[in-house]
Scaffold this active site. Structure first.
Site: not given
Ligand SMILES: Cc1ncc(COP(=O)(O)O)c(C=O)c1O
Length: 470
Positions: A228, A85, A137-138, A462, A395, A271
């Site tokens: 990021d 743990y 980013f979303t 989306f 997108r 990624k």
């Molecule tokens: C540039 C970027 N930041 C953050 C994220 C979010 O990561 P996760 O999908 O692991 O939550 C993504 C996911 O597609 C991304 O492409």
């Protein structure tokens, strides 16, 4: 007999061919269902490729997130999971890999990227503040908004033009950032949310010169920069290829130098880092780290596992080392580029220059007769699936969502359909089949009528929105 002597991949483009620096040890069968079955699957999925069952998909280019093939070393590492743990040895391997290659001091593991975004937004944003970023980013923007911030896009204008050939379309426009700081006051800017590469712009990179200048500007105003770094390894390749003085430097060296200009960063390890699940957040400031370490136990798990199994952290630690190998990055981005070269040669409109992780079809030019509120990029993803069972994703206006204050759609300039290439998964033949499928849909483009949205979830629509044909 062919009319022409057959040409290798390299010969087609006037260069020597390259090959992936690995060979395949295990395979997963792919099936192709009939067009009638695909038509039914599409209706059942509400014309949203996120709602398709993966067994109904042939070549899956929905995302490069968590879809990589792990190496034999990573699988061997999975067997060395220390599932304690607290204080798992795998956490310390991961910590060491992040400190070595990204250079940040204090590490918080999270279950994936958005877990890190959540923690950073909660701890670093006060309601009423602003966050400036090189395009939204979303999930990142949503967490910033949920924490009470307003996001301001400070990317250079070239990023919004799919045909512009600027080599670093991910760059921050320092004048736009400074104008924001002057308008709202430096204390109202929570931080700069810098991404390399920029996913929504087409996987476009940020230059070293730009991050250096950004550091100087932010130092003048006392503003933090959080990176990021989800696809920062790919960003490093573009710096190596395109920026003066970096041709002889390794990906690992470039990555480290870039991160050193920032105060902290986070990644979705799904990624670059070649794992199916995982993420982290890392900062240099001890006080912020203490707060993050306190928050992670509420939302993710103890600070030495953050929602991950020990084996996942081990695979991530090994994946980080593999991800920064120059030959790996070159072949990964090279495969994306190969697909882009085919489509470009055939006159199919895509975002140029080709970015690191995906080909982005320019749905505005592809379906020039469809207005944006008929969801051209969503339509294109649906048509491509119908044609060949290839899964891509929208997108554009659907991903952009709505302005929380006015309730209107955001109308992004970029209306794109993304063909995202998983790492170490598909072959050149899969790229050829994909290119031919896109060409078939392009040739039939005038018949497309667009879609209407019939169900819209409140957040990140989306993923789960449903559509019907017009
Ligand atoms: C540039 C970027 N930041 C953050 C994220 C979010 O990561 P996760 O999908 O692991 O939550 C993504 C996911 O597609 C991304 O492409």
């Amino acid at each position: 007999m062919t009319n022409h002597p057959p040409q290798t991949m390299g010969q087609q483009f006037g260069r020597r061919s390259w090959a992936e620096p690995w060979k395949i040890k295990m395979v997963e069968p792919l099936t192709v269902i009939s067009r009638e079955e695909r038509q039914k699957a599409l209706v059942d999925a509400g014309y949203n490729t996120f709602l398709l069952r993966s067994e109904d998909v042939c070549i899956d280019l929905l995302t490069d997130s968590g879809t990589s093939a792990m190496s034999d070393r990573q699988w061997a590492g999975m067997m060395l999971g220390d599932e304690a743990y607290a204080g798992s040895r795998n956490f310390y391997h991961l910590e060491n890999a992040i400190q070595t290659y990204y250079g940040y001091r204090h590490i918080v593991p999270t279950h994936q990227g958005r877990g890190a975004e959540h923690l950073l937004s909660r701890t670093s944003i006060k309601p009423g503040q602003w966050v400036a970023g090189n395009m939204y980013f979303t999930t990142t923007r949503l967490h910033q908004e949920l924490a009470g911030a307003t996001f301001v896009d400070v990317i250079i204008d070239e990023a919004h033009d799919p045909a512009n050939l600027h080599p670093f379309k991910g760059n921050v426009d320092l004048a736009k950032l400074e104008a924001l700081v002057r308008r709202v006051g430096a204390e109202k800017v929570a931080y700069v949310s810098l991404a390399g590469t920029v996913n929504m712009a087409g996987g476009q990179p940020v230059s070293m010169a730009n991050v250096k200048a950004l550091r100087e500007l932010c130092d003048r105003y006392g503003i933090k920069i959080y990176l990021d770094a989800t696809r920062m390894v790919e960003n490093a390749l573009f710096i190596q290829e395109r920026e003066d003085g970096y041709a002889g430097r390794s990906i690992a060296e470039i990555l480290r130098e870039f991160c050193d200009y920032t105060d902290g960063g986070w990644i979705s390890a799904k990624k670059d880092s070649l794992v199916n699940i995982g993420g982290w957040l890392a900062v240099n400031d001890w006080t912020l780290f203490e707060e993050l370490r306190n928050q992670v136990v509420i939302f993710e798990g103890l600070h030495t596992y953050g929602g991950l199994a020990g084996r996942d952290m081990e695979a991530m630690a090994i994946g980080i080392v593999e991800s920064v190998q120059d030959d790996h990055v070159r072949s990964r981005v090279g495969q994306v580029r190969y697909l882009g070269e085919l489509l470009t040669d055939w006159g199919i409109p895509i975002v140029q220059p080709v970015g690191g992780h995906a080909i982005f079809l320019d749905a505005r030019r592809f379906y020039a007769h469809l207005p944006q509120d008929r969801f051209p990029a969503q339509t294109l993803a649906a048509e491509l699936y119908l044609d060949s069972g290839i899964r891509s994703m929208e997108r554009g206006i659907v991903s952009a969502g709505r302005d929380a204050k006015t309730g209107d759609h955001y109308y992004p300039k970029l209306e794109l359909t993304r063909l995202t290439i998983p790492r170490r998964v598909y072959t050149q033949a899969h790229m050829d089949v994909t290119a031919e499928a896109v060409k078939a849909v392009f040739d039939a483009r005038e018949q497309a009528r667009g879609l209407k949205m019939v169900y819209e979830p409140k957040y990140l629509r989306f993923f789960q929105a449903r559509f019907e044909p017009l």
